[in-house]
Design a protein around this motif. Sequence first.
Motif: not given
Length: 308
Positions: A214-232, A237-245
């Motif tokens: 809540r508060q300022e955190v939701p606005h400061a968040v972005a998500v990046m998908i680094e890699e998606i690997v298809e296994e059998e 899925i490797h992903a990074t959550i980006i914040v500002e502080r």
Amino acid sequence: MKQAAPLDTPPPGFRSGFVGVVGKPNVGKSTLVNAFVGQKISIVSPRPQTTRQRILGILTRPDAQAIFIDSPGWHEPTHPLGRYLVGVAKGVVEEADVAVMVLDATSGIRKEDEWLMDELRRTKRRAVLALNKVDQVHKRLLLPLLERCAATGLFEAYVPVSALTGDQVPVLLEELIRRLPEGPYWYDPGTLTDQSHPQAIRELIREQVLLATRQEVPHAVAVMIEEIVEEEKRLVIHATIIVEREGQKGILIGKGGSMLKRVGTAARQEVERLVGRHVFLDLRVKVVSDWRSDPTLLRDLGYEQGKA
Ligand SMILES: Nc1nc2c(ncn2[C@@H]2O[C@H](COP(=O)(O)OP(=O)(O)OP(=O)(O)O)[C@@H](O)[C@H]2O)c(=O)[nH]1
Ligand SMILES: [Mg+2]
């Protein structure tokens, strides 16, 4: 952008076109798009500025194809990300055949709503008003609000709805479809959205972060998908959550990693529902100072005009 798909000729009288779903943040635009299409197309949360992109939700039926354009909420921007969001929302008004302005019946007409009305007036866009969240207000309060909206002379129809319960959504849908021009199939009838799987996965992770913080955190968040690997047997899925502080990173990781684990489990379940497979979700949190104000970082994160 509008290019008809090479598909069968539709039956005579077939209507098709783009419905811009616009309104201030948090009024229920994405909930409404999901209700129209009958599928989760766009993420929903109680935090303002949940939607950061133009996202299509496509409904095809025997007599019509309605392409709903979900959009970020109209607000006064305070940083470059905000300016990007409002720019996207303006573009949606421009490109729509008809706009549905969503107004929150629980909060009445605010200055952001008035800015949007000015834009509808300026562009002379055909528009229908959806007075949403009527499940939350007493009926006798609706009439004065509807009268104020009618006094603007901007709308061809007014429909009180609840996007959440579905009440009156079919009525609103018909009001929109009858205002679409006759036209071709713009998309293959089996297509529900223009979002790619990586984009949808990124949004589902962000949704769980918004729901958990809540508060300022939701606005400061972005998500990046680094890699998606298809296994059998599963999708990794490797992903990074980006914040500002650093402080926001601490909140998101939680005591002994408990928050990140909770967000990760909820997001994994949502992603599994989307892809219909077992998923292993590897989530990291990274601090990128003031990414919302840095044009290069905004571009890297996909917040660039004309890009998803
Ligand atoms: N009670 C009630 N809540 C609703 C209704 N429609 C949406 N909501 C809630 O309002 C909040 C915001 O909904 P969204 O669909 O994310 O709103 P939005 O307009 O897309 O918001 P942004 O993407 O931030 O601009 C969520 O908590 C929804 O569950 C409704 O008809 N009734
Ligand atoms: Mg939204």
